[in-house]
Design an enzyme around this catalytic site. Structure first.
Site, short mmCIF file in Angstrom:
data_model
loop_
_atom_site.label_atom_id
_atom_site.label_comp_id
_atom_site.label_asym_id
_atom_site.label_seq_id
_atom_site.Cartn_x
_atom_site.Cartn_y
_atom_site.Cartn_z
N HIS A 1 38.93 38.83 51.80
CA HIS A 1 38.26 40.02 51.27
C HIS A 1 37.29 40.63 52.28
O HIS A 1 37.10 41.84 52.30
CB HIS A 1 37.52 39.65 49.98
CG HIS A 1 36.92 40.82 49.30
ND1 HIS A 1 37.66 41.84 48.74
CD2 HIS A 1 35.61 41.16 49.07
CE1 HIS A 1 36.86 42.74 48.19
NE2 HIS A 1 35.61 42.36 48.38
N SER B 1 35.27 47.36 49.35
CA SER B 1 34.99 46.70 48.08
C SER B 1 34.31 47.67 47.10
O SER B 1 34.89 48.71 46.79
CB SER B 1 34.13 45.45 48.32
OG SER B 1 34.17 44.58 47.22
N ASP C 1 43.27 38.01 50.34
CA ASP C 1 42.09 38.37 49.55
C ASP C 1 42.11 37.62 48.22
O ASP C 1 43.03 37.78 47.42
CB ASP C 1 42.08 39.88 49.31
CG ASP C 1 40.75 40.40 48.75
OD1 ASP C 1 40.01 39.61 48.13
OD2 ASP C 1 40.46 41.59 48.94
#
Length: 337
Positions: A306, A148, A278
């Protein structure tokens, strides 16, 4: 059960009463303390040691296992509002002969938080480079992993400091420019336009908001007890003002698309891991990266959101180990079940 039987159990189990009561009290009254104990226990169980290192007046906190050897060291960068311990679920399935380093990102957990710090992606990349030089981690090129926000930083790091990195794993990284916005990004833009920064979905301040964030980030629907949700919120609330400041910095015009702008400069072998479901960062970003990075392989995980590291830690570890073996011609001498 009558009083005599209760007394018997109290007398017979006296040595256990105090730790059991302490556990129950922690769970009911101080769930945040229980969460800290949980991470302490798993670091210890997995052989991860916590250390601090300074660059001038700036302190980095990190955990590590093993020593540098023939195989590349591995540096792991966590995501927004997380900390080094988020990698423990993956570390559990990584071979013990690898040298692992997990660092708290700038302003997170034990790493210095300064109002003067540059929290842009470029600023974070420079800080991580300072950390790398403090540890002399780049004495030999190392393998860099980021997820991320950490994936955003890792990708730009590989573009800026190519001699430091021998290979790269990006797990659903931020920093890409999509042709259309998904529902989550549309919501964020609406919040920015209305200046409602206190409503950012990734910065919960109540157990209910924490539950919503977990559902946003995960495909798997975890059933989390209310007390644990409260504990997770209690741990975060003192830091939420910082998280808001950081979030606005990394989605600003200066930082939002830094990975996109630099992805064609990444020359090392690269692995992309992404959850197909995601909801935060669209999986189509994997194809964008694969088209721009010459030596790139993509792994898309079914039934995964995610939070790849939390949802599929065993699979993530196996993919990383297999990638390292294929790229660096090392023997994968430890099978992952």
């Amino acid at each position: 059960m009558d009083l005599d039987v209760v007394n018997m159990f109290v007398i017979a189990g006296g040595t256990l009463a105090i730790p059991i009561l302490a556990f129950v009290a922690s769970f009911l009254l101080w769930p945040s303390a229980l969460i800290r104990i949980y991470y302490w226990y798993w670091r210890r169980a997995l052989g991860m040691q916590v250390r601090y290192v300074r660059h001038e007046d700036y302190q980095f906190c990190y955990s590590f296992r093993g020593r540098p050897g023939n195989k590349p060291s591995i540096l792991m960068l966590h995501g927004f509002s997380a900390h080094k311990d988020m990698w423990l679920s993956v570390v559990k399935f990584l071979p013990k002969n690898l040298h692992l380093v997990c660092v708290d990102m700038p302003g997170h957990e034990g790493t210095t938080r300064s109002s003067l710090d540059d929290l842009s992606i470029d600023g974070q990349v420079k800080r991580i480079h300072q950390f790398v030089e403090c540890l002399k981690l780049n004495k030999k090129p190392f393998h860099l992993i980021g997820t991320s926000m950490g994936g955003h930083v890792a990708g730009v790091y590989a573009a800026y400091y190519p001699s430091d990195v021998c290979s790269l794993s990006l797990v659903c990284p931020a920093g890409l420019q999509y042709s259309t916005d998904n529902q989550f990004v549309q919501r964020l833009k609406e919040l920015q336009e209305s200046a409602a920064v206190e409503k950012i979905p990734l910065i919960p301040s109540t157990p209910e908001e924490m539950s919503e964030m977990l559902q946003l980030c995960s495909y798997v629907r975890f059933k989390v007890p209310q007390q644990i949700l409260q504990g997770l919120v209690d741990v975060r609330i003192p830091h939420n003002n910082f998280y808001r400041k950081l979030f606005l910095e990394i989605v600003s015009e200066k930082s939002r698309y830094s990975l996109h702008q630099n992805m064609d400069k990444i020359k090392v072998p690269t692995q992309i891991i992404w959850g197909k479901q995601d909801q935060v960062l669209d999986v189509s970003g994997a194809d964008m990266l694969a088209k721009s990075i010459a030596n790139c392989q993509v792994e898309l995980l079914e039934n995964c959101g995610h939070s790849v590291v939390m949802e599929r830690p065993r699979k993530t570890a196996k993919l990383i180990v297999d990638f390292l073996a294929s790229v660096h011609n090392t023997d994968n001498d430890k099978k992952l079940d």
